[in-house]
Every structure is written in C-alpha cells, then in structure tokens.
Scaffold this motif. Structure first.
Motif, mmCIF file in Angstrom:
data_model
loop_
_atom_site.group_PDB
_atom_site.id
_atom_site.type_symbol
_atom_site.label_atom_id
_atom_site.label_comp_id
_atom_site.label_asym_id
_atom_site.label_seq_id
_atom_site.Cartn_x
_atom_site.Cartn_y
_atom_site.Cartn_z
ATOM 1 N N MET A 1 26.559 28.431 3.487
ATOM 2 C CA MET A 1 26.065 28.277 4.843
ATOM 3 C C MET A 1 24.915 27.297 4.869
ATOM 4 S SD MET A 1 26.543 32.171 6.300
ATOM 5 C CE MET A 1 25.187 32.055 7.399
ATOM 6 N N THR A 2 24.596 26.746 3.725
ATOM 7 C CA THR A 2 23.489 25.803 3.675
ATOM 8 C C THR A 2 23.850 24.539 4.431
ATOM 9 O OG1 THR A 2 24.300 24.873 1.617
ATOM 10 C CG2 THR A 2 22.709 26.665 1.445
ATOM 11 N N GLY A 3 22.903 24.033 5.152
ATOM 12 C CA GLY A 3 23.086 22.766 5.838
ATOM 13 C C GLY A 3 23.787 22.859 7.182
ATOM 14 N N GLN A 4 24.239 24.039 7.592
ATOM 15 C CA GLN A 4 24.915 24.144 8.880
ATOM 16 C C GLN A 4 23.912 24.464 9.978
ATOM 17 O OE1 GLN A 4 28.228 26.877 8.338
ATOM 18 N NE2 GLN A 4 29.598 25.128 8.329
ATOM 19 N N ASP A 5 24.194 23.923 11.130
ATOM 20 C CA ASP A 5 23.369 24.114 12.310
ATOM 21 C C ASP A 5 23.367 25.597 12.715
ATOM 22 O OD1 ASP A 5 22.000 23.681 14.716
ATOM 23 O OD2 ASP A 5 23.867 23.243 15.798
ATOM 24 N N PRO A 6 22.192 26.191 12.972
ATOM 25 C CA PRO A 6 22.136 27.604 13.379
ATOM 26 C C PRO A 6 22.949 27.886 14.648
ATOM 27 C CG PRO A 6 19.954 26.851 12.756
ATOM 28 C CD PRO A 6 20.848 25.644 12.760
ATOM 29 N N ALA A 7 22.992 26.940 15.571
ATOM 30 C CA ALA A 7 23.787 27.143 16.789
ATOM 31 C C ALA A 7 25.273 27.219 16.441
ATOM 32 C CB ALA A 7 23.525 26.014 17.785
ATOM 33 N N LEU A 8 25.719 26.382 15.514
ATOM 34 C CA LEU A 8 27.115 26.425 15.078
ATOM 35 C C LEU A 8 27.411 27.746 14.383
ATOM 36 C CD1 LEU A 8 29.921 25.216 14.554
ATOM 37 C CD2 LEU A 8 28.965 24.130 12.513
ATOM 38 N N LEU A 9 26.496 28.209 13.554
ATOM 39 C CA LEU A 9 26.694 29.483 12.868
ATOM 40 C C LEU A 9 26.822 30.634 13.856
ATOM 41 C CD1 LEU A 9 24.287 29.104 9.825
ATOM 42 C CD2 LEU A 9 26.778 29.004 9.830
ATOM 43 N N ARG A 10 26.030 30.613 14.926
ATOM 44 C CA ARG A 10 26.140 31.646 15.957
ATOM 45 C C ARG A 10 27.514 31.597 16.608
ATOM 46 N NH1 ARG A 10 20.822 30.302 16.727
ATOM 47 N NH2 ARG A 10 21.249 28.874 18.429
ATOM 48 N N ARG A 11 28.020 30.401 16.839
ATOM 49 C CA ARG A 11 29.348 30.246 17.438
ATOM 50 C C ARG A 11 30.442 30.759 16.502
ATOM 51 N NH1 ARG A 11 29.708 24.730 20.779
ATOM 52 N NH2 ARG A 11 27.877 25.040 22.091
ATOM 53 N N LEU A 12 30.300 30.464 15.213
ATOM 54 C CA LEU A 12 31.269 30.941 14.229
ATOM 55 C C LEU A 12 31.229 32.462 14.116
ATOM 56 C CD1 LEU A 12 30.699 28.283 11.420
ATOM 57 C CD2 LEU A 12 32.623 28.393 13.025
ATOM 58 N N LEU A 13 30.017 33.014 14.170
ATOM 59 C CA LEU A 13 29.880 34.474 14.135
ATOM 60 C C LEU A 13 30.526 35.128 15.355
ATOM 61 C CD1 LEU A 13 26.293 34.942 12.703
ATOM 62 C CD2 LEU A 13 28.420 35.771 11.701
#
Length: 161
Positions: A1-13
C-alpha cells in the motif's frame, strides 16, 4: 500500500467492504470500479497493489471462508450452501473448494464434526483468521516485511578518541 493516494485507498476499501458485505453477489471489475469511482484498469491494478491479491481472488477467499463456516456450523445441504455463498453450480463450487482447501465440502464437514472442538472459548475474530483460505500472505505481514526491508541494519562505527 506504499505510495498510494489515501483517497484512492478509501475508495478501494469501499469496494472491498461491499464485497465483504455481499460476497454472495457477482462483483465483476466494472461494478467494483463504479463503486470506487475509478477506471476498470486502474481499479484492478490498484486493488492488487493495495491488498496483495486481485479482486476476484479476494472474493473467492471470502466465499470459501463463509462456506467453510456454514459447513462447520449448520446442517444445511451442501448445494444450498453453494448457492448461498454465490456459486451458480455445485460442480464449480466443489471443484474450487477442493482446489483451495484440499478436500471436498463433504469431507471437511465430516472431519470437523468428528473432531471435538471448544470454539466457544475462542474469540470469533481468531477463528475467522485461522480458517481463512491461504491464497497469499496477509497484508499486514506484507507491510511488516516491506518495513523491515526499508530499515537499514544497525551498523557499528568505531569512535576514535
């Protein structure tokens, strides 16, 4: 998960949570991408990068995990369990189950019922983790390994007077 945008991670979650809540439903990449608000190719690539497995494999893990619990904890017929966990065919369910778990649904049920268990004394979260199909290492373990790779080893230096 390193280097990924926190907003994108929220969307993936958000997409991952939807799969968890309704693992019996069909979750093709276009539907998951719409839930996440990103393109299909970007979703598939980002999901794998974030969680260590492609979306389809994650969904298989959840379905098999739920089927194992139902086989162990209910008296429902195997075909009913197959349909309730999202499979369209008993044959596909049985073949996939055997490929991942190493035994048929009926064999797992018989083995689990033959062995005495004291599951009431173990928290449910531990049981879920212990019975989760191992399709890859856990995300937290992967993160720990990556963190260890980034931390330089302790180096002794000589101090001159």
């Amino acid at each position: 998960m390193t280097g990924q945008d926190p907003a994108l991670l929220r969307r993936l979650l958000r997409a991952k949570d939807r799969m968890d809540a309704a693992s019996h439903e069909d979750w093709p990449v276009p539907r998951l991408a719409r839930v996440s608000g990103v393109s299909e190719a970007h979703f598939a690539r980002s999901f794998r990068q974030a969680f260590g497995v492609p979306p389809h494999r994650y969904l298989l893990t959840r379905r098999i995990e739920r089927a194992k619990a139902m086989l162990r904890d209910t008296d429902l017929p195997i075909i009913e369990i197959a349909f309730e966990t999202g499979w369209n065919s008993l044959g596909t369910f049985g073949r996939t189950f055997r490929d991942i778990i190493g035994e048929s649904p009926g064999e797992l049920r018989a083995r689990e019922r033959a062995a005495p268990h004291q599951r009431d004394q173990v928290p449910g979260c531990f049981l879920s983790a212990a019975h989760r199909p191992d399709l890859t290492i856990a995300v937290s373990e992967k993160r720990r390994q990556e963190a260890e790779d980034r931390v330089p080893a302790f180096q002794e230096t000589e101090i001159l007077p």
